[in-house]
Motif scaffolding. Structure first.
Motif, PDB file in Angstrom:
ATOM      1  N   SER A  10      10.990 -17.268  89.417  1.00  0.00           N
ATOM      2  CA  SER A  10      12.005 -18.086  90.089  1.00  0.00           C
ATOM      3  C   SER A  10      11.498 -18.672  91.401  1.00  0.00           C
ATOM      4  O   SER A  10      12.106 -19.592  91.941  1.00  0.00           O
ATOM      5  CB  SER A  10      13.259 -17.253  90.366  1.00  0.00           C
ATOM      6  N   MET A  11      10.393 -18.160  91.897  1.00  0.00           N
ATOM      7  CA  MET A  11       9.793 -18.685  93.121  1.00  0.00           C
ATOM      8  C   MET A  11       8.617 -19.620  92.820  1.00  0.00           C
ATOM      9  O   MET A  11       8.093 -20.261  93.711  1.00  0.00           O
ATOM     10  CB  MET A  11       9.299 -17.528  93.993  1.00  0.00           C
ATOM     11  N   GLN A  12       8.238 -19.684  91.546  1.00  0.00           N
ATOM     12  CA  GLN A  12       7.036 -20.425  91.170  1.00  0.00           C
ATOM     13  C   GLN A  12       7.286 -21.602  90.231  1.00  0.00           C
ATOM     14  O   GLN A  12       6.445 -22.475  90.116  1.00  0.00           O
ATOM     15  CB  GLN A  12       6.051 -19.473  90.478  1.00  0.00           C
ATOM     16  N   TYR A  13       8.405 -21.610  89.515  1.00  0.00           N
ATOM     17  CA  TYR A  13       8.602 -22.602  88.454  1.00  0.00           C
ATOM     18  C   TYR A  13       9.990 -23.201  88.507  1.00  0.00           C
ATOM     19  O   TYR A  13      10.961 -22.457  88.636  1.00  0.00           O
ATOM     20  CB  TYR A  13       8.390 -21.941  87.081  1.00  0.00           C
ATOM     21  N   PRO A  14      10.117 -24.494  88.394  1.00  0.00           N
ATOM     22  CA  PRO A  14       9.070 -25.502  88.272  1.00  0.00           C
ATOM     23  C   PRO A  14       8.440 -25.900  89.615  1.00  0.00           C
ATOM     24  O   PRO A  14       7.445 -26.602  89.650  1.00  0.00           O
ATOM     25  CB  PRO A  14       9.778 -26.697  87.647  1.00  0.00           C
ATOM     26  N   ASN A  15       9.036 -25.422  90.715  1.00  0.00           N
ATOM     27  CA  ASN A  15       8.491 -25.717  92.041  1.00  0.00           C
ATOM     28  C   ASN A  15       7.864 -24.460  92.626  1.00  0.00           C
ATOM     29  O   ASN A  15       8.490 -23.408  92.636  1.00  0.00           O
ATOM     30  CB  ASN A  15       9.607 -26.167  92.991  1.00  0.00           C
ATOM     31  N   GLY A  65      18.229 -12.363  77.467  1.00  0.00           N
ATOM     32  CA  GLY A  65      18.006 -13.155  76.261  1.00  0.00           C
ATOM     33  C   GLY A  65      16.918 -14.189  76.491  1.00  0.00           C
ATOM     34  O   GLY A  65      15.845 -13.869  77.004  1.00  0.00           O
ATOM     35  N   LYS A  66      17.211 -15.429  76.156  1.00  0.00           N
ATOM     36  CA  LYS A  66      16.251 -16.515  76.358  1.00  0.00           C
ATOM     37  C   LYS A  66      16.401 -17.181  77.713  1.00  0.00           C
ATOM     38  O   LYS A  66      15.737 -18.160  78.007  1.00  0.00           O
ATOM     39  CB  LYS A  66      16.418 -17.565  75.254  1.00  0.00           C
ATOM     40  N   GLY A  67      17.271 -16.650  78.535  1.00  0.00           N
ATOM     41  CA  GLY A  67      17.507 -17.251  79.843  1.00  0.00           C
ATOM     42  C   GLY A  67      17.504 -16.206  80.940  1.00  0.00           C
ATOM     43  O   GLY A  67      16.779 -15.221  80.873  1.00  0.00           O
ATOM     44  N   LEU A  95      17.874 -22.585  88.294  1.00  0.00           N
ATOM     45  CA  LEU A  95      18.475 -23.100  87.060  1.00  0.00           C
ATOM     46  C   LEU A  95      17.478 -23.250  85.915  1.00  0.00           C
ATOM     47  O   LEU A  95      17.874 -23.267  84.748  1.00  0.00           O
ATOM     48  CB  LEU A  95      19.113 -24.470  87.312  1.00  0.00           C
ATOM     49  N   ALA A  96      16.199 -23.357  86.237  1.00  0.00           N
ATOM     50  CA  ALA A  96      15.172 -23.659  85.242  1.00  0.00           C
ATOM     51  C   ALA A  96      15.002 -22.535  84.227  1.00  0.00           C
ATOM     52  O   ALA A  96      15.144 -21.356  84.555  1.00  0.00           O
ATOM     53  CB  ALA A  96      13.838 -23.931  85.937  1.00  0.00           C
TER      54      ALA A  96
END
Length: 103
Positions: A10-15, A65-67, A95-96
């Motif tokens: 969450s700190m690396q993707y997408p930014n 799950g997948k999120g 959100l990504a």
């Protein structure tokens, strides 16, 4: 502001976030931080006001799950209308979908 898990997805993707992403935040950064948290959640930050003890419940993330499930008490309602770039970058990351296909 202390980063507890700088390598977290969450700190690396997408930014790829840096401490500079918290520069320019207006008023308080957040309210109503969570206290006791299930061990499945990852705490991303620790912060405190002058004269107060550290709080680590401003933003928590758990893969599900997948999120993922995200709770954040950061004041995006102030930062996004003010056009704070780091707030947009963090919000998008939260959100990504996970960066890997197997999650």
């Amino acid at each position: 502001m202390k980063w507890l898990l700088p390598g977290d997805p969450s700190m690396q993707y997408p930014n790829k976030l840096t401490p500079l992403d918290f520069d320019g935040w207006i008023q308080e950064r957040g309210l109503y931080f969570t206290g006791d948290v299930d061990s499945h959640y990852r705490k991303l930050f620790e912060m405190h006001d002058k004269g107060s003890g550290p709080l680590d419940g401003s933003t928590i993330v758990c893969d599900y799950g997948k999120g993922k499930y995200v709770y954040s008490s950061l004041d995006f309602f102030r930062e996004l209308p003010a056009g704070v770039p780091g707030a947009f970058r963090l919000f998008v990351n939260l959100l990504a979908k996970p960066a890997t296909a197997d999650k």
